[in-house]
Design an enzyme around this catalytic site. Structure first.
Site, mmCIF file in Angstrom:
data_model
loop_
_atom_site.group_PDB
_atom_site.id
_atom_site.type_symbol
_atom_site.label_atom_id
_atom_site.label_comp_id
_atom_site.label_asym_id
_atom_site.label_seq_id
_atom_site.Cartn_x
_atom_site.Cartn_y
_atom_site.Cartn_z
ATOM 1 N N ALA A 124 10.019 -22.836 13.113
ATOM 2 C CA ALA A 124 9.435 -22.138 11.968
ATOM 3 C C ALA A 124 8.384 -21.106 12.354
ATOM 4 O O ALA A 124 7.566 -20.713 11.522
ATOM 5 C CB ALA A 124 8.828 -23.157 11.013
ATOM 6 N N ASN A 192 6.179 -29.664 14.561
ATOM 7 C CA ASN A 192 7.079 -29.577 15.711
ATOM 8 C C ASN A 192 6.899 -28.255 16.450
ATOM 9 O O ASN A 192 7.111 -28.173 17.659
ATOM 10 C CB ASN A 192 8.538 -29.719 15.257
ATOM 11 C CG ASN A 192 9.007 -31.159 15.279
ATOM 12 O OD1 ASN A 192 8.910 -31.839 16.299
ATOM 13 N ND2 ASN A 192 9.505 -31.629 14.164
ATOM 14 N N HIS A 222 2.190 -20.308 9.512
ATOM 15 C CA HIS A 222 1.891 -20.589 10.920
ATOM 16 C C HIS A 222 1.368 -19.313 11.574
ATOM 17 O O HIS A 222 2.034 -18.273 11.540
ATOM 18 C CB HIS A 222 3.141 -21.054 11.670
ATOM 19 C CG HIS A 222 3.729 -22.325 11.154
ATOM 20 N ND1 HIS A 222 3.093 -23.540 11.255
ATOM 21 C CD2 HIS A 222 4.915 -22.574 10.539
ATOM 22 C CE1 HIS A 222 3.855 -24.480 10.719
ATOM 23 N NE2 HIS A 222 4.959 -23.923 10.278
#
Length: 271
Positions: A124, A192, A222
């Site tokens: 992601a 992750n 992120h």
């Protein structure tokens, strides 16, 4: 044609299946496996052209060319060593499991010994290519800041252990600051990407992670900051959460699909 077996029939596993079913990925969807047989059968039934068989783990591993793990960190510990020993390459999505140094060294050793490939999609985030390139010259620091709506962090071990009442948050709140090694244990279903960044860069103990819950958000954000001999760069991505699982970003599924297409494509673009 490459035979693919998928272990874990949740959102990402389902998206991969549909990409193969539509012809976007030129491979054979040979088998499915999930701790819930009904989920696996339901996914298989929803497909139009592919008719994957339901198989137990051992049978699946012995029948396919590539195993896609999209289940859990525990699945990585149990399944991936078996697959590599059987000479089967694996794409790992629950990358956080590799924060365990002993497991990491075991898997890398088995891949080399049995001439198999281990694939870790970018997930992601964006910028893994830059981290890979920068590592050649030397990286001094890597920091990942993850911001998510509280619903995307519900049930995380760190949240439960510290009695954090996410539903009562009214403003942006820093929940965690620490190493990537600590982060993937504290938030195994949420960060992750911290593990992938660590593998590409300066490791789990030197990669720093900040996790923020923000009730004003509807997206998973992120941000990666990297500094080193090459200079510095910052990447930021605002992901739409999966409609099926708010802990998972839609981009993570797209990254897995892209990785499979890259494996099959004789033309390789980018780092």
């Amino acid at each position: 044609m490459l035979k693919i077996g998928i272990i874990g029939c949740g959102f990402i596993g389902g998206q991969i299946c549909r990409a193969i079913d539509s012809g976007e990925i030129d491979a054979e969807l040979y088998a499915l496996c999930d701790s819930s047989e009904s989920k696996a059968f339901g996914l298989a039934k929803s497909l139009n052209t592919c008719k994957p068989a339901y198989m137990k783990i051992e049978e699946l591993i012995s029948s396919v060319d590539l195993v896609v793990e999209s289940a859990s960190q525990n699945a990585v510990r149990f399944i991936v060593p078996q697959a590599l020993k059987a000479g089967c390459s694996v794409m790992v999505l629950s990358v956080g499991a590799l924060a365990d140094k002993e497991l990491r060294e075991t898997l890398f050793g088995l891949a080399k010994k049995h001439n198999c490939k281990l694939y870790f999609p970018s997930g992601a985030v964006v910028g893994i290519d830059g981290i890979n390139s920068a590592h050649a010259a030397g990286i001094s620091s890597v920091t990942l800041t993850t911001r998510k709506p509280p619903s995307g962090l519900m049930g995380a071990p760190y949240v439960v252990e510290h009695g954090i009442e996410l539903e009562k948050l009214e403003k942006e709140t820093i929940l965690f600051e620490g190493t990537a090694s600590e982060a993937v244990k504290a938030f195994p279903a949420n960060v992750n990407v911290a593990a992938t960044i660590s593998l590409a860069g300066i490791g789990f103990e030197r990669t720093m992670v900040r996790v923020i819950a923000d009730p004003s958000l509807s997206r998973n954000i992120h941000e990666i900051n990297v500094e080193g001999e090459f200079g510095k760069f910052c990447t930021k991505v605002e992901n739409l959460p999966s409609p099926e699982n708010p802990k998972t970003s839609y981009l993570a599924a797209l990254s897995a699909i892209s990785t499979l297409k890259k494996i099959l494509n004789p033309v390789q673009i980018g780092t």
